[in-house]
Design an enzyme around this catalytic site. Structure first.
Site, PDB file in Angstrom:
ATOM      1  N   GLU A 253      20.046  -2.763 -11.358  1.00  0.00           N
ATOM      2  CA  GLU A 253      19.826  -1.392 -10.905  1.00  0.00           C
ATOM      3  C   GLU A 253      20.536  -0.493 -11.900  1.00  0.00           C
ATOM      4  O   GLU A 253      21.758  -0.400 -11.916  1.00  0.00           O
ATOM      5  CB  GLU A 253      20.376  -1.170  -9.487  1.00  0.00           C
ATOM      6  CG  GLU A 253      20.074   0.224  -8.980  1.00  0.00           C
ATOM      7  CD  GLU A 253      20.886   0.595  -7.767  1.00  0.00           C
ATOM      8  OE1 GLU A 253      20.913   1.808  -7.449  1.00  0.00           O
ATOM      9  OE2 GLU A 253      21.502  -0.277  -7.144  1.00  0.00           O
ATOM     10  N   CYS A 287      24.056   7.481  -9.305  1.00  0.00           N
ATOM     11  CA  CYS A 287      22.819   7.426 -10.097  1.00  0.00           C
ATOM     12  C   CYS A 287      21.694   8.213  -9.448  1.00  0.00           C
ATOM     13  O   CYS A 287      20.677   8.486 -10.095  1.00  0.00           O
ATOM     14  CB  CYS A 287      22.397   5.973 -10.308  1.00  0.00           C
ATOM     15  SG  CYS A 287      21.972   5.104  -8.796  1.00  0.00           S
TER      16      CYS A 287
END
Length: 452
Positions: A253, A287
């Site tokens: 990720e 993020c």
């Protein structure tokens, strides 16, 4: 490991596999004050190897992979209850080591037990498929654990990201070696001790601590069958290269912050409220934070004014206090990166409309504490593709206000930046995000068995 101050928990000493003979002591700091909470020795390459050896032995000869699924499900439910009972300690420990406001920490960490209960439910509901075959045969599908999994977690959400991956890996019978961020290892160590105190067999989960060299050894170890990594693009690329030669699986990720597009069919004040949450929750160190806003020309000024007012009203202070809405950056190094980025933006034409200076806070909050909030830009060469892990927000009028086909752009549209479509930007990608629906298949292998 030698502590230099009293830690909020006594469990930070017991979870590192290996001989603990390393002399590479690393101070673990409270980002709010700069105080050293404790010191933890970075794992050596030999200690990483030992952690993997212990995990492999537990997988090959220990009870965990051989337990009936229903029994592993009961373990996961027990873990969830134990984590819930220790939530108060975990809240305080994360806020002290990570700097996230306690109100946000409670909201996030209260979901940790759900991951273990969810995967326990998947185990209880799992049904192996029976495959059609010609002749007097019974062919059925079975899932098996992969072996030793390596989980590498970031500083910003150390416990949430760990729980998501760890609960699935344990559910399917794998053993695990975890490497938390070298800046925020304390909640990981505490969580593993909670699991061990709830009956997790020896060697099933180990923790190694340290920086890049530790992560590189873990991802490159020949006995690691699966790597799950949350971090930057370069770290994900390095993990993919390290595992490719042995065909080990990787779930990376890697974040990436696509811009938030604001059209003129919304009240700018309403949009600014949502934008402020997107930009400043977790101090922008996420993020999925909204670092860039592309605003339609007709409401640009009103949106910047509303967002600037909202940013200026955010309560900055000690994250341990319930009224605080914004805590510190994770480190002095991160602070300097953000300051350099903002200085570059100003040089390139960015107009600062809120914040932009060191807040006037009590001296005991330390010199790491800093917030830069609310940047606005119109028609400048601002650093639009730079995505800081901080609450620094760029608001722009996009260079192209219409779609490549000439129609008006629709809300929610997203794509990759090209010469024909200059409105959109993407810099990193998510590869195999370990979402709930696919959690067990990603940490298990599938095979077919035929009985005559």
């Amino acid at each position: 490991m030698t502590k230099t101050t009293t830690s909020p928990t006594d469990t930070t000493t017991a979870s590192i596999a290996g001989n603990k003979s390393s002399t590479r002591a690393r101070p673990i700091r409270n980002p709010t004050t700069g105080e050293v909470i404790c010191t933890i020795a970075d794992s050596t390459v030999a200690e990483v190897d030992e952690a993997v050896r212990v995990a492999r032995a537990a997988f090959e000869s220990g009870p965990w992979p051989r337990l009936p699924r229903s029994e592993r499900a009961r373990y996961l439910l027990r873990f969830a209850d134990a984590i819930e009972a220790s939530s108060g300690t975990l809240f305080q420990l994360k806020t002290r080591n990570n700097g996230r406001p306690i109100t946000e920490t409670k909201a996030q960490l209260s979901r940790i037990p759900e991951w273990f209960r969810y995967n326990a439910g998947l185990l209880a509901a799992q049904r192996d498929a029976v495959l059609p075959s010609d002749g007097p045969y019974l062919t059925y599908q079975r899932r098996s654990p992969l072996g030793v999994c390596g989980i590498i977690t970031p500083f910003n959400h150390p416990l949430l990201i760990l729980a998501r991956s760890l609960s699935a890996a344990l559910a399917t019978g794998n053993t695990v070696v975890v490497k938390p961020s070298e800046m925020t290892p304390l909640t990981t160590l505490a969580l593993v001790d909670i699991l061990r105190g709830s009956g997790l067999p020896e060697g099933v989960v180990s923790v190694v601590t340290g920086g890049r060299d530790v992560g590189e050894r873990l991802t490159g170890h020949p006995d690691i069958a699966k790597v799950t990594l949350t971090g930057g693009t370069e770290a994900g690329r390095a993990a993919a290269v390290a595992t490719a030669s042995r065909f080990a699986r990787v779930t990376a990720e890697l974040g990436g912050k696509t811009p938030i597009i604001v059209f003129d069919d919304i009240d700018p004040r309403v949009a600014a409220e949502g934008a402020a949450f997107a930009a400043f929750v977790a101090a922008g160190q996420s993020c999925v934070a909204g670092s860039r806003f592309l605003v339609q020309r007709g409401i640009y000024d009103a949106f910047v004014e509303a967002l600037s007012a909202r940013a200026s009203a955010i309560r900055i202070g000690d994250p341990a206090q319930p009224g605080t809405q914004l805590g510190p950056l994770i480190s002095g190094v991160q602070r300097e990166k953000v300051l350099r980025l903002i200085a570059t933006g100003i040089e390139e034409g960015v107009r600062v409309t809120a914040g932009g200076g060191v807040p006037d806070l009590p001296a005991e909050l330390g010199d790491v504490f800093d917030r830069r909030r609310g940047m606005g830009a119109r028609g400048s060469s601002a650093p639009s593709t730079r995505e800081p892990s901080a609450p620094a927000v760029l608001v722009q009028i996009p260079a192209c206000a219409r779609s490549p086909k000439g129609g008006v752009l629709k809300s929610g549209t997203a794509g990759r930046s090209t010469d024909q479509n200059p409105l959109f930007f993407t810099s990193t990608a998510v590869n195999g995000f370990p979402g709930p629906r696919s959690s067990l298949p990603r940490v298990s292998s599938v095979g077919a068995t035929t009985d005559s």
